[in-house]
Structures are given as structure tokens and as C-alpha cells.
Write an enzyme that holds these catalytic residues in place. Sequence first.
Site, short mmCIF file in Angstrom:
data_model
loop_
_atom_site.label_atom_id
_atom_site.label_comp_id
_atom_site.label_asym_id
_atom_site.label_seq_id
_atom_site.Cartn_x
_atom_site.Cartn_y
_atom_site.Cartn_z
N GLU A 67 34.02 43.24 46.21
CA GLU A 67 34.92 44.91 48.08
C GLU A 67 32.98 44.76 48.24
O GLU A 67 32.41 44.69 47.90
CB GLU A 67 34.82 46.17 46.82
CG GLU A 67 35.26 46.84 47.59
CD GLU A 67 35.10 48.82 46.82
OE1 GLU A 67 34.05 48.67 46.10
OE2 GLU A 67 35.76 49.81 47.41
N HIS A 112 35.59 50.39 39.16
CA HIS A 112 36.21 50.10 40.56
C HIS A 112 37.03 51.52 40.47
O HIS A 112 37.55 51.18 40.00
CB HIS A 112 36.51 48.32 40.67
CG HIS A 112 37.25 49.08 42.58
ND1 HIS A 112 36.50 49.14 43.67
CD2 HIS A 112 39.03 48.92 42.51
CE1 HIS A 112 37.39 48.98 44.27
NE2 HIS A 112 38.30 48.83 44.65
N GLU A 124 39.29 52.66 42.80
CA GLU A 124 40.57 53.22 42.90
C GLU A 124 41.36 52.57 41.89
O GLU A 124 42.15 52.62 41.90
CB GLU A 124 39.95 52.55 43.95
CG GLU A 124 39.75 53.11 45.48
CD GLU A 124 38.04 52.39 45.85
OE1 GLU A 124 37.44 52.21 44.92
OE2 GLU A 124 37.97 53.04 46.79
N HIS A 156 29.58 54.66 46.57
CA HIS A 156 29.42 53.59 47.18
C HIS A 156 28.42 53.22 47.64
O HIS A 156 28.14 53.20 48.93
CB HIS A 156 31.10 54.01 47.50
CG HIS A 156 31.38 52.29 47.99
ND1 HIS A 156 32.08 51.50 47.36
CD2 HIS A 156 31.39 51.14 49.13
CE1 HIS A 156 32.42 49.83 47.57
NE2 HIS A 156 31.63 50.00 49.10
N ASP A 177 31.22 45.14 41.65
CA ASP A 177 31.34 46.05 40.75
C ASP A 177 32.55 45.23 39.43
O ASP A 177 33.04 45.44 38.85
CB ASP A 177 33.69 46.59 41.72
CG ASP A 177 33.14 48.03 42.10
OD1 ASP A 177 32.14 48.63 41.95
OD2 ASP A 177 33.81 48.31 43.18
N GLU A 211 24.70 52.20 42.46
CA GLU A 211 24.99 51.48 42.14
C GLU A 211 24.00 50.25 42.78
O GLU A 211 23.90 48.65 42.26
CB GLU A 211 26.43 50.87 43.01
CG GLU A 211 27.19 50.98 42.67
CD GLU A 211 28.75 50.98 43.64
OE1 GLU A 211 29.52 50.85 42.79
OE2 GLU A 211 29.12 51.27 44.50
N HIS A 265 29.24 45.75 49.86
CA HIS A 265 29.89 47.38 48.60
C HIS A 265 27.92 47.48 49.44
O HIS A 265 26.63 47.15 49.55
CB HIS A 265 28.78 46.75 48.19
CG HIS A 265 29.61 47.15 46.85
ND1 HIS A 265 30.53 46.60 46.44
CD2 HIS A 265 29.54 48.70 45.59
CE1 HIS A 265 31.43 47.48 45.64
NE2 HIS A 265 30.60 48.46 45.22
#
Lengths: 273, 273, 273, 273, 273, 273
Positions: F34, F120, F122, F178, F45, F183, F36
Site C-alpha cells: 500500500e 494494515h 483494513e 497513515h 504494513d 509509521e 504510504h
Amino acid sequence: MKTSVFIGEMDWKTYADRVSDGGAPVLLPVGALEQHGHHMSMNVDVLLPVAVCERVAKRIGALVAPALQYGYKSQQKSGGGNHFPGTTSLDGATVTSTVRDIIRELARHGVRRLGVMNGHFENTMFLVEGIDLGLRDLRYAGIDDFRVTVLSYWDFINDPTVIGELYPEGFLGWDIEHGGVFETSLMLALYPELVDMDRVKDHAPATFPPYDSFPVIPERTPAPGTLSSAKAASVEKGRLILDVCVAGITDALRHEFGLVEPTPELERPAVTA
Amino acid sequence: MKTSVFIGEMDWKTYADRVSDGGAPVLLPVGALEQHGHHMSMNVDVLLPVAVCERVAKRIGALVAPALQYGYKSQQKSGGGNHFPGTTSLDGATVTSTVRDIIRELARHGVRRLGVMNGHFENTMFLVEGIDLGLRDLRYAGIDDFRVTVLSYWDFINDPTVIGELYPEGFLGWDIEHGGVFETSLMLALYPELVDMDRVKDHAPATFPPYDSFPVIPERTPAPGTLSSAKAASVEKGRLILDVCVAGITDALRHEFGLVEPTPELERPAVTA
Amino acid sequence: MKTSVFIGEMDWKTYADRVSDGGAPVLLPVGALEQHGHHMSMNVDVLLPVAVCERVAKRIGALVAPALQYGYKSQQKSGGGNHFPGTTSLDGATVTSTVRDIIRELARHGVRRLGVMNGHFENTMFLVEGIDLGLRDLRYAGIDDFRVTVLSYWDFINDPTVIGELYPEGFLGWDIEHGGVFETSLMLALYPELVDMDRVKDHAPATFPPYDSFPVIPERTPAPGTLSSAKAASVEKGRLILDVCVAGITDALRHEFGLVEPTPELERPAVTA
Amino acid sequence: MKTSVFIGEMDWKTYADRVSDGGAPVLLPVGALEQHGHHMSMNVDVLLPVAVCERVAKRIGALVAPALQYGYKSQQKSGGGNHFPGTTSLDGATVTSTVRDIIRELARHGVRRLGVMNGHFENTMFLVEGIDLGLRDLRYAGIDDFRVTVLSYWDFINDPTVIGELYPEGFLGWDIEHGGVFETSLMLALYPELVDMDRVKDHAPATFPPYDSFPVIPERTPAPGTLSSAKAASVEKGRLILDVCVAGITDALRHEFGLVEPTPELERPAVTA
Amino acid sequence: MKTSVFIGEMDWKTYADRVSDGGAPVLLPVGALEQHGHHMSMNVDVLLPVAVCERVAKRIGALVAPALQYGYKSQQKSGGGNHFPGTTSLDGATVTSTVRDIIRELARHGVRRLGVMNGHFENTMFLVEGIDLGLRDLRYAGIDDFRVTVLSYWDFINDPTVIGELYPEGFLGWDIEHGGVFETSLMLALYPELVDMDRVKDHAPATFPPYDSFPVIPERTPAPGTLSSAKAASVEKGRLILDVCVAGITDALRHEFGLVEPTPELERPAVTA
Amino acid sequence: MKTSVFIGEMDWKTYADRVSDGGAPVLLPVGALEQHGHHMSMNVDVLLPVAVCERVAKRIGALVAPALQYGYKSQQKSGGGNHFPGTTSLDGATVTSTVRDIIRELARHGVRRLGVMNGHFENTMFLVEGIDLGLRDLRYAGIDDFRVTVLSYWDFINDPTVIGELYPEGFLGWDIEHGGVFETSLMLALYPELVDMDRVKDHAPATFPPYDSFPVIPERTPAPGTLSSAKAASVEKGRLILDVCVAGITDALRHEFGLVEPTPELERPAVTA
């Protein structure tokens, strides 16, 4: 034949006239059959989004599809867990397929704007997946102007003043509102015959570790199944919540659906009537 | 909190007490959102089995689960076809999964006897498959005493006298009853506000070739969507149908579920009240 | 290399020449492996639609695809039930996927007209679903001129004179014809080596309650597995049925497939030869 | 009623007597509808494993289930590719589900030993998966003594002398035998009416890069669809292959199924009769 | 931020610039978590295709997607069988869906050329099915210029001289190379810390009957799980294999992907560095 | 052969000795590919839960399974949305099946305690569904003592002091983290070569309406793809986060898995080494 915003209560010709060529938006309430404590019926997650949808639909000229009566498995930290008798849940793929199928059908009718009104937190991601797959199907069929808005009505309670009125002793988060003041107040305002305040179990708010265990450890859920006490619920709070949610969602969907013109004559009836 | 045979209107403790250890049977009404002509609402296939279930449940001490609101695709020769706006159908696998999932959950609650009351002909085989797969799952889980009875309420109208009263000019078969005298009479008896007899289109009974064509050829269905005229529908016929169906199904389920003892005090209220 | 209407017996070039650009229609026989009593083989539901397809194909210039050998689960009131040894059935989704996949492939070859000839009642709705999903796939691929006709050959026996000849003592409905006079006569006419009239069990026609029970209650099916006695079956009745079915289906498919021109030289051979 | 090793040609009582309590093993031939060049019919992959199964079954006292008529998608390097007209293939999941369902049903009948005889290379892994899932289902149902043997009949041609007789100019591998000497010889020995040696296209053996391309690049397959020339095919070679395969598989299954006692009277008829 | 051919190590803008409009090809390594004997780690089938992909990507200007870490069930005759502890496999449908989903996503990014580099034999057909279904999805979405090349790196070892160097005592086929000289040499060259030559079990090459048995008969697999002895493995052989595979695959993909222009500066670093 | 907590780096015998009879727990990191932001790699992630798992595993004597490299579709309000190039997501059913399959396999090995470490957001509900279905499968197989703990490592940052150190200007919620300080700091501490602080786009925290729109409206996501600015990220913050998460998760899993005895010699190495 009575006039209704509920598609199920309309004949097909009337419906067809309303939705053809992307006319009226459609609202789809999605609920669950889930325990909500000793003091309240198990259809709360269906009745509440239906009530919100009905009121919003009248304001924005939308129609309301029949509600999904069963939802995804109750999770311990948001719904007490799926081990309770009465809680009757579907596999995720079933929830997803149902929404996907309905989207394909609505698009065939001419609908182009759909509001999915969720009344059961655990449904969220399976609805999202059903919408994603439904829109993929529509793209394959050459339809790329179908738009979906997903709403959980409680997300429209975000004004600190309102939260202060509802929770004068402090708000602890939506998670533990399962069967608590929020839902009970709404039920008292809308369906008092399905609530028995004498059976409310007063208990401290549920606390959970920062992770989830499977199979569920039943003792972590307060015995009545509620995650916080509904003792402070009231009709007045229910009306306030309903007014705020309906107003907020009405505005949101007008904006999302490009419905710039209000329809004043439809809005006049009081929300909580 | 009101007393109800509807599971959705019960709190979980009351429900759990009723169904634990294979206590009360459960009835699951299964319908559809389907056009039923210009003169009637599209929720007919949900409302009618729910009405039958409610009355039967009171007689046999059963509970009624929330009805499935969407069904399998309307077929031209029994429902006019799935091309009408408003008719909103699921893929077969979705119907099947829904029933399968619900059976697993009811069994977890302790339920051991389920009546599936179908209100939409096209559902039948997908319900049967859902039941077969649900019972397979239960066998895997070591449960082999869960029994399911599948009923379509119209199958209990088989007394020639009754049929003669309903169709003095001759009965042409259930197939073309879609939106005709049978369903319209029941709706007049139960939900007159959802029928408008002035909008009934009087047309000859539909005739079809002895095969099915896909994609559907719309012209084969009478334009209003009904397969026979509802002109001769009446409240009285509706009450007669309801009485006969409820009595027949009550007897059938008592027999199937081994409920030898009637519960007289529950039976006293008139069926059509 | 012999000339054949069976696709399996053709080489690919010959086939391609016949079907390209929507040329020849294709017929797909769909059967089951199902008990048909003590007196008859279990491939009845395959052999009979294949025999009808072969004869019709010769008349209308169609080709016959390999038959599906396994079908959906036998139901008690139409096939005795799926609890018999020998009856070997597929889940509904498997039947549906098979038909869906075959439709996609035929369309790729250039076929545009398909007749699905069903020989096993319980298949019907899963075939319908497979067709619906297959046509959906084709629409996604931009093909919208593929047409399917679904036929059950027994539906073409509807002339009262014919029924009178077959059932001089009265016709009790197709449901209980499982393994009875109808199928046995056809087998006698076509495959006498697979019938043993000495083993026919003469029993009263099966009677069933107006509902279905799961798990099946085996005692409700007559012990031999047939739902009515085949005692009155005969070669002559079989020939009559075959003639009537083939003639009716030939006409129906000519009409459905727009085949206005007969092909006289192909029609001359007697049906029952 | 004739005696047969084919389950479809048996009545259910006879079958039940044979398979109950793990009695007779069952063989399931699995084929495909696939182009095999200009000179041969498209049902080769069905007819050949059926022929082998019939002969083996007579020797070991097994029964033969109806063959699967459609298989997995033809791959370019083993079957020419799935782009040819006529080749009619299923998705992998459909093949897998079919086998899985049949295993569950055979186990219900009492069968405990199954031989899956593959006639189409591309089926292999989807059969393996269907078997794995079917056995998983059986374990869930408490059945853990069901055994499956998967065979491709060509794998029993491994004696260098035999290979030398079949391919005096050298053997190039099974991969390119699609429609070549091996299959054509077998068809000549068994079904000469489905072969036309005059239409054989003599071409050099196909050569492919050491990878696969999707979508397929049609030019890589020799135009007739065969991967090597069938010019050298003969009835004699077909008889040799059949004898060797049947003998080898008979031994293998006797060993796998624990059938130590031969049944001499059944074995006497010549294989190639 | 370091430069990398691994997509996971790139930021999205850099990646987007590379792949938009069908720019850079993408390589997808596909492996398994599978026992490879006592002397070697279980990630062999992941590490080796990743190593090959990295080297090829640098030569042809491709990017490498994250490897699939789990694969299809180990088969006895190619991987020892799926009964070993440690071997952790997916159902076929899961492998297929994963590849299908990734193809849809890569196409959305603009990728038009994909190389699937398989490191686990048993994956092959489920990858092929995932690719077929993924390309079908793309066609539905109107994308028909997406091309996939499927490679197993060992298929590029086909020069008899090379095989002679690797197997001076004779090559017995790729099937029994599981955990043998081939894979162990590559691991010694690339990841010596994951090999312990002292723990190699020297055993005769596995021999199997010409069929497969389910459930697996564990005794047929050599106890250590390898199908041939790795005793003769060496770093030098590993380097040779890697050089040959990388060179062959580089050429193959340049040809398949139409990459006529070499990129000399990227090719200069030694393969085995 | 090096000692490792990673299952992929172990040989099967060593692994089998560790996990047999419910010995060592297993941790399964689950990530995504994904975007970032412009300043960081797309494997964040995956790398972060792997890093946490490695450190926790050393402390509690657990093993770490290969991480899932692809996850569920990025949602706009938590990950920017699934419309970015590079973000490569799976359908929900694929995520669910993967976890379900792995659980069945681990149980076969003897594992009885699994920690699913999600990186992650989701993924959450599809992991939950995979776990529920996997445990259902195990119950069917007679295994009812397999326990799963699902953790998202960020949920262990809940000490106000720590949050104050990380967000001296106020914490705005995990949703908009995010690609932000949280992170990025972890990546700086663990994989500085995959971060380029010069490319951080400083922008105001993303704000979203209280609902979700599909298809996504790209303009609602800040152009770089991050939902808040990573400008304030630092190695020190990353180390703090890691220390707190590892300590909290170690305690949690010791408790959940009943691991009362610490293993001091394994714990001595510093977390952030």
C-alpha cells in the site's frame, strides 16, 4: 393505496416512475438480529436505521429499500460477541453478496445514487466489500455513474454540545454504546413498547484488553450483554439524537447526491412525530 | 415490553428461555421484493408468509424469525420475469447461504425444529439447498436432530370446496396466480392500505409456451405484470384463504414437530383479527 | 468418420464450420444419476433427453453437446429423495457453474442459440441460475445476442387425447411419474435392455403431505423408489410419447430459434427408428 | 435387464448390494470435450478412460460411474490451447466441486475405494483438489477410511520395449502426444468410426518455449490442433496400448484396493474384444 | 531511500512513474512454505524465485512484486506430500483468487506485462487458472492488452552439457529434485546460512508407483522428506544453475515482452554477486 | 544453519519439535502492499508487524510464520483509498480464505495458539472472518482447543504519557496516522533506508466527512497519499513505539497463551537492536 417512501409499499409503476433515469436516490438500511441486553428487543439494529432512513428519505425525496434483517457476526468489544443466544449472524460472504446483488438490481431499475445506512457496526467492512464488488459488476456492464454513500447514523453525533447533553458524566466511545444510553434512548423515543427500563442492568462500562480472542471468552462481556448501562437513557435523549442524525444525514446526502434544491413541503413534518 | 412471537421483538433472555434444549420451534418467513401489478405493493411475498407465520406461531407456541426480504429472481411463468423495475432479486447462492447461515445460528441457540415458510415460489429450490447445506454443517458439528419443514402456504389450499369458492369460474393453477385473486384477496384482508382495486388491470390469464426463454421476452408477460386478473379479489376470499392456510399449517407443524398438546388459550384469538 | 449430430463425435473443423457466426443451434441434455426403481437403470434421466435431443437436432439442423451426467439432489416428492444408494447428486452451485461455464465456451465458438433439455426435474432452477449467470458473463464480454431455451421434454405432453391414451385410468400429475409409466415406456421404446418389467413393483401412487421435510423421512417414499407403478408401461406408449415430444419440441425450437425453413430430407427418418 | 459394470446401467438395488459396506470399488472416468485434430472426434478424452475403466472393472470386480464429459481448460503445450472452437472447458472450481460432490455421495452409498481415471492431462490438479476437499468433508462426517487412487492411463506405458514398438523412431514425450500416435491408435482400435486417417495432417512435432503465454499465441500450436502427427497410428498399436494399460492398472488397483483374490471368470474375455 | 527493483521497497510515485502506460513489466514470484528435508529451511520455494526475479528484473528493467509466501498443497511425488509438519498450504481456490486479484490491481496501475515466476511445482495449474480468470476480468473491463508469461525457473535448465555438469552420474528428472542437488546447490550459492550439509540424509532416489493415493501413504516418501539426496550439492553448481536460469529467462522475457533494446549498464553486475 | 524464530528459516524437523502437542505458539504477521506517501516504501504494513512479531517471539518462545504480503483494499479514511497506483489489494474473500487455510494447516502441525499480528487496519474484519471460519473447520475436525489472539500493534500505544511524547502538539487519532509520524518513526528506527525524510510532504491532517463515498472521490485524500504529515517523525519516537508495543504485546500474549514462565535469556537483547 397509501403513499410511502418504502419501496416495499409501492407498486412497481410508481417506483419505476420515481427512479428511472437516475431519478430518486435509494436508501438501504442494514441491520442485524442481535442481543441488546435484557431490557430491549433484538431488532434494534434494524429499527433504528430504518427510522432514520424514513425521515431522511422524506426530506430529500429518496426511497427506502427493505432493510437487511441479519448482519455480520457480533464482535465482543462492539456487540458483546456472537456467542449469545438470539444473536443470529451471517457469514461475511453472505452479507457481501446480498449488497452486491441488490446494487446490480437497483442499477437495472435506473437507480444511480444509493445510501447504505448501517445500524450494526460489525457489518461495515462486508458492506464496503459488497459495494466494491457491485460497482465492479456495474463497470463490467458499462455503468460507471452509480454512486454509493455508506453511513452509520451514530457518526453524525459529533457536536460536543450534543455529546455533553447525552453524556453529562463523560462519553466513553461508541464501542461500548452497545445496548447503552444511545441505542436505548432512541428506542424509547421510537419504539417504547420494545424497551423495559425496569430490566436495565446497571453495570460499569465494559473494559476490554487491546486485542481480540477467538473463541470468545464469554466472561469478558458483562452478563446482560450490554457494554454500558442504559440507566440514563430517556425519551428526550432519543429525540435529540434522532433530530441531530436526521438533520446531519439529510445535509450530507443532499451534498453527496447533488440535491441542491430542498423540498420544503416534505420537510415540514417534525422528525420525531 | 410487549409480548410477541417475533424473535426480533423479544429480548435475548426471554428468547433463550424459550428455545433452549430444543424448546420452541422457529418459523422463518421467506419472501421477495417483486412487482405484483399496478394495484398492489411489492412486499406481498414478505407480508403474507409473515402473517401466516404469526398466526400459526401463536397456535403452536412457535417463534417467528425476521423475514428474508429479498428472494430469488422472478421467473416469467410464475412471477412475470425479472426484467421489471422494482423486482429486486438475489443470486441463488446468496439465498442459499443466507438460509444455511441462519440454520447454523439457530442450532447454536438450541433450536431443533424449523419451519421455513415460503412466500415466493422461485425461492423454493434455493431454500432446499440452503437447508441441505445447513444440515450438512450441523452433522459435521455433531448435531443430527435438527429438523426442517418447508412450506408454501398456498399448498394448503387443496380442498375442492374452498377452491370452488375462490374460483367459481374455474381454477387455472397457482402458476398464474401471481398478483391475481389469491394474493390480492389476502392483501385486502390483511393490508388493504397496500391495495388499490381501482388500479387492477383486467386481462385474460397469461398463457405461456411449454418452455422458458432467456433473456426473457417481455411481451409474453401481460403488461401490468400480473399473470391473471385480480378483479374478483375480495376481503372475504382473503379471510377464507387465511383461515384455511393457518388451520392446515397449524395441523401440519403440530404433526411434524411432535406437538401433540394444543395450547388452547393461545389459540382463542380469531385468525383474521 | 461417421456423420453425427453429437458434438463429441465430430472433429473440431466440422464443428467450427457448423456453428461459426451463430450458425447451428446447440442442444445440451441435462440428466442425473438417480434411482428409478428396481426395474430400471439409473441413467434414465440422461438417456431420455439425449434421445429427444438427437431426434430434434436432426430435424432442425442442431448439434447435441455431451450430456451432463449428474444432477441436483433428488427430492422426495418428485424423485423419491436423495437418501437412496445410487442416487449421486451435485450441490446446486456445481450444477449452476457447469452450465455457466459451458455457455461461455459455446459463445466463444460462435454459438448463439442454445436449447437446454432437462431430463431431471430437480435440475430446473439450478439450470436457470446457470443460464442467468452465463448470460450475465456474456453481457460483460459484450455479447448480447445469445439466446437460451430451457425445456423439459414432458412439458410437451399436454394434449388431453395423448394423456388419455397414456393414462386411461386417469393422470395423476408429472410429480409422481418418477419411475412410472411415462419414463418406463420411453425406456422400453428406446433401451429395452435397461428395463426389466418383471421387477416392477406394483404399488399405489405415492401420496405426500403438502410440505417437505428435511432430513427426509424415508418411509414416505414407496420402498422400491418409484412414485407410481410402471406396470402399465409399454413400448407403444413410449413411442407415442417420443413422437409427441419430438414433434412439439421441434416446432418450439424452430420458432424460438427463427428456423423458418424446414430441412425435409433430415426429417424423413421415423422418430422412433 | 442386461448385466453391466456401468453404474448408470444398473438398478439401484443391484448397485446397493454391490457397494454396501465398502464392497465393490468404483472407477470414475474423467474426460474433456476437446479438439483432437482434423482427423478425430472431440470425445477422445472421455471414450478412452471409459474403455480402460470398463476393462479394468471387469477384472477387479469394480463398477464404473458415469464419466465427466467436460474438463479443465486445454493448455497449449499439452492440448493445443483453449482457443479452438469445439474445445469446451470448465473453470477449475467447477471440476473440483464436481469431484468433491461425487465423493461425498459415493461415501454415503457405502463405497470406500475410488479410482479416478483421468483421460485429460489438464484435469489432474483440479481432480486432486476435489479429492482433497472431498476427503476433508468425509473426515468432518466421521468417515476416514475412504481411499482414492488417481491414475492417468498413459502413465502405465513405461516399458521401454513397448515404447520402442509404439515409437520406432523415438519417443518425444507424452506432452506432444495430443492427437498423435498414442491417442489415435487407441481410437482406431476402439472406435474406428470416429477416426479418419485420410484427414491426418502430417506435421513435425510441436516445439514450444520453456514457458507459457496468456492469452495464448495461437500460432505456436500446429494449425490442425494436434501436437504431433498421427500418421504412424495403427489398430495394432492401439491394441498393444490398451492391453498394457489395462494389465498395469488392474495390477495397480488390485494392490491399492487390497484385492488379493483374482476373479478369473471375469478376466477371461480378451481386453480388446 | 535506496533504489530497488522490489515494488515493496519503492514509494508509490516512483512506482507509478515506472509502470504507467504499460511501462515496466512486473515479475511476481510465487512460492510455498514447504518442508525441504532436514538440511534446509522451508522457505526455499520463495527465496529461489525471488532471487531469480531480482536478477532478471535488473537486466530487463522490470519490477518485482512481493512474493506469495504460501502455495498449493505439496504432492507426494513432487514435494513429499502435504502430511509433513511445517508444510503449510492453501486450498487451490485461494491460490487462484490471489493471482486473479493481483492481476486486476496491476492492470489498474497501468502494468501490461506480467511474468509469474513459480518456485513450487504444485502451484502451476492454480496459477494458470488465476491468470485465466484475471484476464477474463480484464476483458470485462475493456482491457485486452495485458499479457502474462508463466515460468518455472528450472525449465530453463535444458542444455545437456549443463545437466551433465550438474548430474555427472545421470539426471533422474525434476520430479525427484525436491530438496535434492538442484535446490540445495542454489541455496548454498545464495543463502548458505539456511543450509546445513551435515544434516543431509543420503538416500536412494525416491521411486513411486505410476499413480497417486489419497490419503497419502507416508511411507512412500523417504523419511527426511527429500526425494533425492542432496549430498552432491555445491556452491559451484548453484552458481551455474543461477547463471543459466537468469540468462535464459532474461532472453525469454525480452522476447515475450518485446524488449528489444538491452540495458547494458544494468546487466554488468555479475549474476551471482 | 542459523537459529531463527522465522518458520520459513527453519527446517521441518526443528519446527515439528517446537510445535508438536501445542508447544510453541505461532505469530502470523499480516500486511499489505500500500502506498504510504512519497517518502516511504510500500511494504510498511508488512515490515512493521514482522518486526514486532520477531521481537515478541524471542521473548515468549513463539515462532513467526511468513507474513501475508497483500491485504484488503485501502479505505480512504484510513489508508488514502484504493485508487492509488502501487496499492495492490485482495478481495475480502481472498484474505479470509488465506487465513482460514493457514489455521487448518497449523492445527494439523500441532499448533494450538496463534497470534495474528495485523499491520494494515483494513484487514481486520476479513481476518476475523477467516479465523471464525478456520475455527469452525477445526471444530468439524474435532479440534476445539485452538485459540487465536488478534492484535494490531498500534492498539498497545495507549499510555497518555507515551502519546504525549509522540504527539506533543496533540494526538488526532490512529485513523489519520497513515504514513504519518507513527509509521514513519517506526520505519526510521527499523528500516531507515526505506524512508526519505526530504520527500515528506508537510500538509494539514486530512479531514473527512462522517461517511464514505464509492467510487472514492480522490480529491479528498491529500495528494501525497499520507493522511497526516510525517515531518515530526524521528528515530527516537520509533524506538519508543517499538519498545512499548513489544512490551505490551509480550505481556498480552503471555497472558493469553498461559505462558507464565518468562524465558530470561531470550529477552536480554534490546528490542531495538
